[in-house]
Design a protein around this motif. Structure first.
Motif, PDB file in Angstrom:
ATOM      1  N   PRO A 198       0.839  -1.065  -0.022  1.00  0.00           N
ATOM      2  CA  PRO A 198       0.050   0.028  -0.036  1.00  0.00           C
ATOM      3  C   PRO A 198       0.886   1.178   0.061  1.00  0.00           C
ATOM      4  O   PRO A 198       1.969   1.196   0.564  1.00  0.00           O
ATOM      5  N   VAL A 221      -0.720   6.008   3.896  1.00  0.00           N
ATOM      6  CA  VAL A 221      -2.230   5.856   3.871  1.00  0.00           C
ATOM      7  C   VAL A 221      -2.989   6.029   5.094  1.00  0.00           C
ATOM      8  O   VAL A 221      -2.548   6.066   6.138  1.00  0.00           O
ATOM      9  N   ARG A 246      -6.635   5.252   4.722  1.00  0.00           N
ATOM     10  CA  ARG A 246      -7.647   4.188   4.385  1.00  0.00           C
ATOM     11  C   ARG A 246      -7.161   3.179   3.387  1.00  0.00           C
ATOM     12  O   ARG A 246      -6.335   3.655   2.391  1.00  0.00           O
ATOM     13  N   LEU A 247      -7.347   1.893   3.601  1.00  0.00           N
ATOM     14  CA  LEU A 247      -6.786   0.810   2.674  1.00  0.00           C
ATOM     15  C   LEU A 247      -7.678   0.542   1.740  1.00  0.00           C
ATOM     16  O   LEU A 247      -9.120   0.736   2.009  1.00  0.00           O
ATOM     17  N   THR A 248      -7.592   0.286   0.541  1.00  0.00           N
ATOM     18  CA  THR A 248      -8.446  -0.227  -0.529  1.00  0.00           C
ATOM     19  C   THR A 248      -8.985  -1.508   0.054  1.00  0.00           C
ATOM     20  O   THR A 248      -8.450  -2.312   0.877  1.00  0.00           O
ATOM     21  N   PRO A 249     -10.261  -2.095  -0.614  1.00  0.00           N
ATOM     22  CA  PRO A 249     -10.883  -3.127   0.077  1.00  0.00           C
ATOM     23  C   PRO A 249      -9.764  -4.586  -0.322  1.00  0.00           C
ATOM     24  O   PRO A 249      -9.700  -5.068   0.740  1.00  0.00           O
ATOM     25  N   ALA A 250      -9.251  -4.348  -1.370  1.00  0.00           N
ATOM     26  CA  ALA A 250      -8.404  -5.481  -1.751  1.00  0.00           C
ATOM     27  C   ALA A 250      -7.143  -5.681  -0.905  1.00  0.00           C
ATOM     28  O   ALA A 250      -6.834  -6.505  -0.286  1.00  0.00           O
ATOM     29  N   ASP A 251      -6.522  -4.455  -0.663  1.00  0.00           N
ATOM     30  CA  ASP A 251      -5.346  -4.110   0.381  1.00  0.00           C
ATOM     31  C   ASP A 251      -5.766  -4.730   1.830  1.00  0.00           C
ATOM     32  O   ASP A 251      -4.966  -5.171   2.491  1.00  0.00           O
ATOM     33  N   SER A 252      -7.077  -4.037   2.015  1.00  0.00           N
ATOM     34  CA  SER A 252      -7.654  -4.467   3.630  1.00  0.00           C
ATOM     35  C   SER A 252      -7.661  -5.897   3.676  1.00  0.00           C
ATOM     36  O   SER A 252      -7.243  -6.618   4.738  1.00  0.00           O
ATOM     37  N   ARG A 253      -8.018  -6.679   2.568  1.00  0.00           N
ATOM     38  CA  ARG A 253      -8.290  -8.224   2.611  1.00  0.00           C
ATOM     39  C   ARG A 253      -6.758  -8.769   2.737  1.00  0.00           C
ATOM     40  O   ARG A 253      -6.654  -9.652   3.641  1.00  0.00           O
ATOM     41  N   TYR A 302      -4.137  -7.252   4.062  1.00  0.00           N
ATOM     42  CA  TYR A 302      -3.451  -6.908   5.314  1.00  0.00           C
ATOM     43  C   TYR A 302      -4.156  -8.013   6.486  1.00  0.00           C
ATOM     44  O   TYR A 302      -3.146  -8.556   7.199  1.00  0.00           O
TER      45      TYR A 302
END
Lengths: 350, 298
Positions: free
Chosen positions: A33, A37, A39-46, A48
């Motif tokens: 990422p 940052v 906020r994480l994008t949803p993909a990055d959040s997954r 993470y």
């Protein structure tokens, strides 16, 4: 003996290392990422959270699938009677297996932690101080920093840096020990998982906070640093917390009166900080805007009466000291169990 | 004569009781010794003690001049083919030979490969896919190619059909003749051992009941039949092993070094199987205080 160990182990090794390679490839291809940052994008959040889960699971998997069957598989198939009657002593047989498989376990966990820590670096950096001295920045930047757990926090501490290496070694040898004592693969697997999970849960709460004596700070409660205010239905203050130093692991957050005794804040604080909402039990986080002025008045009165907030915490810059200590503890435990395994395999198992 | 196996007051206790007690035994080198006894008599325990798989509870056991399992040198001297001839199901025949080569300093690789070839085992086949007889042969190959001084086989033919049994034992005998090994093998069937053994140990109810060279044992035992009489009236040097009575007749198996002079008896020889059965069916008057009074015959 090295050849035999490898010959018996290669399928299991291929499975785990194959999965690790896939995971590492995904993380590398997805890329880290961006730094800074919020906020994480949803993909990055997954990714993470997947990184956290996988890194926690790997030592358990190693203990259950590499450790527990190491000896029981031989005992159940009777092949220990074949291999122990070659011209190699049981102790050497056990030592070779422990050393080689243990090294593979440690390497797997180390590589996984390296990749995950690298990938999550920018996210972790968003919640730790870089050059600001600890304590000087109490209360600044609270809303953004709270988005991500600090790497010293219980959630992340075990999946960053070198602790996974200690866990993997421990879980592996624990599995072997359980196998030697129970002599049944399935029960050894179950016991390994249960004991390892118990240790993983107990250590962050019962051991890690006390390895290095925690730091304490007593601060004035201001509208800028107050982070939590809980009021029960009868209007008593149940919970009052201020933000800890950035990136620190806050262990305790207590209100003390002028004499230094731990007290709960007087109930009028609740009334003046949360005027017309008695039905709402939970407070709010980080007051801001026009309300802040009225709140500040209220808090100044509180400070004038001698009330302060005492924060007990492990500062962010102790991360590596704590990591080193905890890894050393787990490696020492592993060495102890390995020694017991060698003793028991010589004297007790037949 | 040197003993490959010497036990004194040897005993092994499991949680459920004594599997072997007060065992005094000398097994001479250069023999094929059969260890026979009913199931649960302690045969496996004795052999596992000899291989160092178990540690004795009491007494001592010495194999090839050393304590069993005490180190690599001792392990190299003793080959052990355990009960049910365990092999690694996931490893191929060739892998097993490689295992033997890597783990044994005296490994005879040419011998191992020759045997595998002669037995018609496919080196690429996994051991789990072999038949019981082939697995036993593979385990025996590992035991022989290790080039031990003493080869111990625990019920090696128990799982085999009669033909495979005969082949296995024949094969074992050839290997013994070729390499001059001492062998101790156990079975609960005398018929298996009769063909191959020249030395016999009978183990019943955790105790050694009889031990000696087959020839001497056969020469010292006689079947007496004659009119019914009390076995207690026999001369003191005649030890009654088994007695059976009908209304009019008594049949005894007795052990004695001296000739049988009483003309009332019809004396005949005892076959090995009958001899062993006589010892096996002997009433268990053996209390803990009583030690078997028999010793090795010369």
């Amino acid at each position: 003996m090295i050849w035999l160990t490898w010959r018996q182990f290669r399928a299991q090794a291929a499975a785990v290392y194959g999965l690790l390679a896939v995971l590492a490839a995904i993380l590398v291809i997805a890329g880290r990422p961006l730094s800074g940052v919020v906020r994480l994008t949803p993909a990055d959040s997954r990714l993470y959270y997947a990184g956290i889960v996988v890194t926690y699971l790997l030592p358990a998997v190693i203990g259950v699938f590499w450790g527990a069957p190491l000896v029981t598989r031989e005992l159940e198939a009777g092949t220990h009677r074949l291999v122990w009657n070659q011209s190699v002593t049981r102790a050497r047989w056990m030592a070779t297996k422990l050393a080689l498989t243990g090294l593979a376990a440690v390497a797997a966990a180390g590589l996984l932690s390296l990749v995950v820590t690298w990938w999550a670096g920018p996210v972790d950096a968003a919640s730790q101080p870089s050059t600001v001295p600890v304590g000087a920045d109490i209360g600044t930047d609270v809303p953004d920093a709270e988005s991500f757990a600090a790497r010293i926090s219980p959630l992340l501490f075990g999946v960053r840096g070198i602790t996974p290496v200690g866990y993997a070694a421990f879980a592996f040898v624990l599995g072997v020990t359980a196998g030697i004592l129970l002599r049944r693969t399935v029960s050894a697997m179950a016991v390994t998982l249960a004991v390892f999970a118990a240790v993983q849960i107990a250590v962050p709460f019962a051991v890690r906070p006390y390895v290095i004596p925690a730091a304490q700070q007593t601060v004035t409660i201001t509208s800028a640093n107050i982070s939590k205010l809980g009021v029960n239905s009868s209007g008593e203050v149940e919970e009052l917390a201020v933000a800890g130093p950035r990136g620190a692991w806050v262990l305790g957050n207590e209100t003390v009166d002028a004499t230094g005794r731990v007290v709960t804040a007087p109930s009028w604080v609740a009334a003046c900080l949360l005027p017309p909402m008695p039905s709402e039990p939970q407070g709010r986080a980080s007051p801001s805007g026009p309300v802040a002025e009225a709140d500040q008045e209220c808090l100044t009165k509180l400070a004038d009466l001698g009330y302060r907030q005492r924060v007990t915490y492990q500062p962010a810059d102790r991360f590596w000291a704590l990591q080193g200590t905890e890894t050393a503890i787990f490696l020492a435990l592993s060495a102890l169990l390995a020694w017991l395994c060698l003793r028991w395999i010589r004297n007790r198992v037949s | 004569m040197t003993a490959v196996l010497r036990a004194r007051q040897l005993g092994k206790k499991y949680r459920r009781g004594w599997a072997l007690t007060g065992c005094a035994l000398d097994i001479p080198a250069g023999h094929v010794t059969g260890l026979v006894g009913p199931n649960g008599a302690g045969k496996s325990t004795l052999l596992n003690l000899a291989a160092g798989m178990l540690a004795p509870t009491t007494g001592t056991i010495e194999v090839c001049g050393g304590m069993p399992g005490s180190g690599p040198a001792q392990l190299a001297k003793v080959g052990f083919v355990a009960q049910d001839t365990p092999t690694y199901a996931g490893l191929t025949v060739a892998d097993h030979l490689r295992l033997g080569a890597r783990l044994n300093p005296n490994w005879d690789d040419a011998l191992a490969h020759r045997r595998i070839e002669r037995l018609g085992l496919d080196p690429g086949q996994r051991a789990g896919k072999l038949s019981g007889g082939q697995r036993a042969q593979l385990a025996l190959t590992l035991g022989i190619a290790k080039r031990p001084e003493l080869l111990i086989l625990d019920e090696p033919v128990a799982a085999l059909d009669p033909l495979a049994r005969r082949e296995f034992l024949q094969d074992l005998m050839e290997a013994v003749a070729e390499h001059g090994l001492s062998v101790v093998l156990s079975s609960h069937l005398v018929a298996d051992l009769e063909r191959v053994c020249d030395h016999l140990v009978v183990l019943v109810a955790a105790q050694v009941q009889l031990a000696g060279e087959v020839e001497d044992l056969l020469a010292a035992h006689h079947r007496l039949s004659g009119p019914r009489r009390d076995p207690a009236t026999l001369p003191a040097d005649q030890q009654v092993i088994s007695a059976s009575h009908t209304d009019r007749q008594t049949t005894l198996v007795v052990r004695t070094e001296a000739p049988i002079l009483d003309p009332a008896w019809t004396v005949s020889t005892v076959g090995l199987e009958d001899l062993v059965l006589a010892y096996m069916s002997r009433p268990a008057e053996a209390g803990p205080g009583r030690r078997p009074t028999l010793e090795v015959l010369r």
